[in-house]
Design a protein around this motif. Structure first.
Motif, PDB file in Angstrom:
ATOM      1  N   THR A  83       0.845  -1.185   0.000  1.00  0.00           N
ATOM      2  CA  THR A  83       0.000   0.000   0.000  1.00  0.00           C
ATOM      3  C   THR A  83       0.884   1.241   0.000  1.00  0.00           C
ATOM      4  OG1 THR A  83      -1.986   1.025   0.948  1.00  0.00           O
ATOM      5  CG2 THR A  83      -0.306   0.256   2.512  1.00  0.00           C
ATOM      6  N   LYS A  84       0.263   2.374  -0.253  1.00  0.00           N
ATOM      7  CA  LYS A  84       0.995   3.621  -0.431  1.00  0.00           C
ATOM      8  C   LYS A  84       0.367   4.732   0.408  1.00  0.00           C
ATOM      9  CE  LYS A  84       0.179   3.381  -4.926  1.00  0.00           C
ATOM     10  NZ  LYS A  84      -0.453   2.032  -5.016  1.00  0.00           N
ATOM     11  N   PHE A  85       1.181   5.736   0.720  1.00  0.00           N
ATOM     12  CA  PHE A  85       0.717   6.882   1.495  1.00  0.00           C
ATOM     13  C   PHE A  85       1.388   8.139   0.959  1.00  0.00           C
ATOM     14  CE2 PHE A  85       4.845   6.216   3.228  1.00  0.00           C
ATOM     15  CZ  PHE A  85       5.261   7.454   3.708  1.00  0.00           C
ATOM     16  N   GLY A  86       0.928   9.282   1.433  1.00  0.00           N
ATOM     17  CA  GLY A  86       1.591  10.542   1.114  1.00  0.00           C
ATOM     18  C   GLY A  86       0.743  11.540   0.361  1.00  0.00           C
ATOM     19  N   VAL A  87      -0.101  11.079  -0.563  1.00  0.00           N
ATOM     20  CA  VAL A  87      -0.931  11.997  -1.347  1.00  0.00           C
ATOM     21  C   VAL A  87      -2.060  12.547  -0.486  1.00  0.00           C
ATOM     22  CG1 VAL A  87      -2.592  12.129  -3.245  1.00  0.00           C
ATOM     23  CG2 VAL A  87      -0.385  11.030  -3.604  1.00  0.00           C
ATOM     24  N   GLN A  88      -2.260  13.837  -0.543  1.00  0.00           N
ATOM     25  CA  GLN A  88      -3.373  14.495   0.147  1.00  0.00           C
ATOM     26  C   GLN A  88      -4.534  14.627  -0.825  1.00  0.00           C
ATOM     27  OE1 GLN A  88      -2.738  15.753   3.745  1.00  0.00           O
ATOM     28  NE2 GLN A  88      -1.637  13.942   3.029  1.00  0.00           N
ATOM     29  N   ARG A  89      -5.632  13.951  -0.521  1.00  0.00           N
ATOM     30  CA  ARG A  89      -6.766  13.921  -1.426  1.00  0.00           C
ATOM     31  C   ARG A  89      -8.054  14.134  -0.622  1.00  0.00           C
ATOM     32  NH1 ARG A  89      -9.431   8.851  -4.615  1.00  0.00           N
ATOM     33  NH2 ARG A  89     -10.475  10.013  -6.255  1.00  0.00           N
ATOM     34  N   PRO A  90      -8.385  15.369  -0.319  1.00  0.00           N
ATOM     35  CA  PRO A  90      -9.562  15.629   0.510  1.00  0.00           C
ATOM     36  C   PRO A  90     -10.894  15.454  -0.204  1.00  0.00           C
ATOM     37  CG  PRO A  90      -8.564  17.688  -0.182  1.00  0.00           C
ATOM     38  CD  PRO A  90      -7.652  16.599  -0.652  1.00  0.00           C
ATOM     39  N   SER A 108      -0.036   7.319   8.925  1.00  0.00           N
ATOM     40  CA  SER A 108      -0.518   6.650   7.712  1.00  0.00           C
ATOM     41  C   SER A 108      -0.393   5.143   7.842  1.00  0.00           C
ATOM     42  CB  SER A 108       0.277   7.129   6.494  1.00  0.00           C
ATOM     43  OG  SER A 108       0.069   8.509   6.268  1.00  0.00           O
ATOM     44  N   CYS A 109       0.711   4.683   8.409  1.00  0.00           N
ATOM     45  CA  CYS A 109       0.907   3.247   8.602  1.00  0.00           C
ATOM     46  C   CYS A 109      -0.153   2.685   9.548  1.00  0.00           C
ATOM     47  CB  CYS A 109       2.302   2.984   9.150  1.00  0.00           C
ATOM     48  SG  CYS A 109       2.644   1.242   9.473  1.00  0.00           S
ATOM     49  N   VAL A 110      -0.371   3.363  10.656  1.00  0.00           N
ATOM     50  CA  VAL A 110      -1.373   2.912  11.630  1.00  0.00           C
ATOM     51  C   VAL A 110      -2.752   2.837  10.982  1.00  0.00           C
ATOM     52  CG1 VAL A 110      -2.592   3.546  13.759  1.00  0.00           C
ATOM     53  CG2 VAL A 110      -0.092   3.728  13.638  1.00  0.00           C
ATOM     54  N   ASP A 111      -3.102   3.852  10.203  1.00  0.00           N
ATOM     55  CA  ASP A 111      -4.413   3.885   9.559  1.00  0.00           C
ATOM     56  C   ASP A 111      -4.550   2.777   8.512  1.00  0.00           C
ATOM     57  OD1 ASP A 111      -5.090   6.067  11.109  1.00  0.00           O
ATOM     58  OD2 ASP A 111      -4.673   7.541   9.528  1.00  0.00           O
ATOM     59  N   THR A 127       4.006   7.548  -1.936  1.00  0.00           N
ATOM     60  CA  THR A 127       3.415   7.700  -3.271  1.00  0.00           C
ATOM     61  C   THR A 127       4.093   8.781  -4.091  1.00  0.00           C
ATOM     62  OG1 THR A 127       1.311   7.123  -2.253  1.00  0.00           O
ATOM     63  CG2 THR A 127       1.233   7.919  -4.496  1.00  0.00           C
ATOM     64  N   ARG A 128       4.372   9.916  -3.482  1.00  0.00           N
ATOM     65  CA  ARG A 128       5.089  11.003  -4.135  1.00  0.00           C
ATOM     66  C   ARG A 128       5.998  11.645  -3.099  1.00  0.00           C
ATOM     67  NH1 ARG A 128       2.935   8.715  -7.704  1.00  0.00           N
ATOM     68  NH2 ARG A 128       1.825   9.539  -9.513  1.00  0.00           N
ATOM     69  N   VAL A 129       7.121  12.183  -3.544  1.00  0.00           N
ATOM     70  CA  VAL A 129       8.100  12.771  -2.641  1.00  0.00           C
ATOM     71  C   VAL A 129       7.636  14.143  -2.175  1.00  0.00           C
ATOM     72  CG1 VAL A 129      10.475  13.615  -2.451  1.00  0.00           C
ATOM     73  CG2 VAL A 129       9.982  11.475  -3.676  1.00  0.00           C
ATOM     74  N   ASP A 130       7.704  14.360  -0.866  1.00  0.00           N
ATOM     75  CA  ASP A 130       7.370  15.645  -0.255  1.00  0.00           C
ATOM     76  C   ASP A 130       8.647  16.477  -0.196  1.00  0.00           C
ATOM     77  OD1 ASP A 130       6.639  17.802   1.293  1.00  0.00           O
ATOM     78  OD2 ASP A 130       5.913  16.622   2.994  1.00  0.00           O
ATOM     79  N   THR A 131       8.756  17.481  -1.043  1.00  0.00           N
ATOM     80  CA  THR A 131       9.982  18.278  -1.102  1.00  0.00           C
ATOM     81  C   THR A 131      10.090  19.289   0.031  1.00  0.00           C
ATOM     82  OG1 THR A 131       8.915  19.832  -2.637  1.00  0.00           O
ATOM     83  CG2 THR A 131      10.196  18.031  -3.596  1.00  0.00           C
TER      84      THR A 131
END
Length: 332
Positions: A83-90, A108-111, A127-131
């Motif tokens: 699974t992947k995390f990082g993208v903010q998609r409200p 994110s891991c816990v969720d 999912t995508r790098v947070d610069t």
């Protein structure tokens, strides 16, 4: 051909089938889904040795992970859950931003563990790098999860070469998930060779060009009103679509002459890019899953590969692979 269990590949310490299953369309993005058929498809995948099952926290706003968790609840030992995390998609759309700070990594891991109903994740991707944060902070937080037994292996997605090097120096990166297909070949210049040199497995997503390389999509009207390919995918738009269909049809002729479908040949081409490549085509039905799985057993000759390359050299596709907003989060 009659499908037997797929050959095996390595992703870090994990053993997986040579081809995985992408689950985006089972809960999101491609119009109405059928959860019951999705579960049957996941079960069939495991029976065939398609063990790497990939989802993300934003697929269906969590529904994708919940569906996958239910599907593997009685066969967890047979599945390699990614699974992947990082993208903010409200809300609707592909996302508005990215978070990779340490606190968000852990939450994110816990969720994801809760939604999947498991005690560990086999493969956890950014999912995508947070610069806005150092990649060492993100990877350091992921490494802590590995040490605690909550995650087995970690990965990046759509990361730039310099980012991959820094991340891998902080903690071994087992996999790089990035778009790679006949019409998205830019990673072959630097990223794919880098991954190979570092022992990182490349996990190509959208290996069938989000279905376009199958030749089945001819018009936008054939897609559901809420299908994200209508808006977020320039290659599907008028002008680009017609130009790309010319190449798809030429490619389909080659595949048909060889006794395969275009989808099978597109996947077989990826399998011939090296033993560290594990594509994850999406499939919402058992029929499509089985068609795709056959590709892992196809052998392309040097002449076949040359003919394919003549149709689909790097840069041949008309239009960008994402819209401008989404492209701003790629190769960071």
């Amino acid at each position: 051909m009659t499908i037997t269990r797929l050959p095996r590949r390595r992703v870090g310490a994990l053993e997986v089938g040579a081809q995985g299953l992408g689950c985006l369309g089972m809960s999101d993005a491609y119009g109405p889904a059928d959860p019951a058929e999705a579960v049957r498809t996941i079960h069939r995948a495991l029976d065939l040795g398609v063990t790497l099952i990939d989802t993300a926290d934003v697929y269906g706003f969590g529904a994708g992970e919940e569906l996958l968790g239910k599907a593997v609840a009685d066969r967890r030992d047979r599945a390699v859950l990614s699974t992947k995390f990082g993208v903010q998609r409200p809300g609707p759309g592909v996302g508005v931003g990215v978070r990779g700070d340490a606190a968000y990594v852990r939450q994110s891991c816990v969720d994801s563990l809760r939604r999947l109903g498991v005690d560990h994740l086999d493969l956890f991707f950014l999912t995508r790098v947070d610069t806005s944060v150092e990649i060492e902070e993100t990877v350091g937080a992921l490494a802590e999860l590995v040490c605690e037994g909550l995650v087995r292996e970690i990965g990046l997605s759509e990361a730039a070469p310099a980012t991959i090097r820094r991340a891998h120096a902080a903690h071994p990166i087992a996999a790089l998930q990035t778009e790679w297909s006949l019409w998205s070949r830019d990673i072959e210049v630097e990223i794919a060779p880098l991954a190979r040199s570092l022992g990182i497995t490349v996990v190509p997503y959208a290996p069938l060009g989000r279905g376009f390389l199958s030749g089945a999509i001819r018009t936008l009207e054939s897609l559901a009103d809420n299908d994200f390919r209508r808006l977020a995918q320039p290659r599907f738009q008028d002008g680009n679509r017609e130009a790309n269909l010319v190449l798809v049809d030429r490619f389909a002729d080659l595949a048909t002459q060889a006794g395969a479908t275009p989808a099978q040949w597109a996947l077989a081409w990826l399998h011939h890019q090296g033993p560290n490549v594990v594509p994850i085509p999406g499939a919402r039905t058992q029929a499509h899953l089985e068609e795709n799985a056959d590709a892992a057993f196809l052998t392309l000759t040097p002449a076949d590969l040359a003919a394919i390359d003549a149709i689909w050299p790097r840069g041949a596709a008309a239009g960008e692979r994402w819209n401008e907003h989404s492209m701003s989060f790629v190769n960071r």
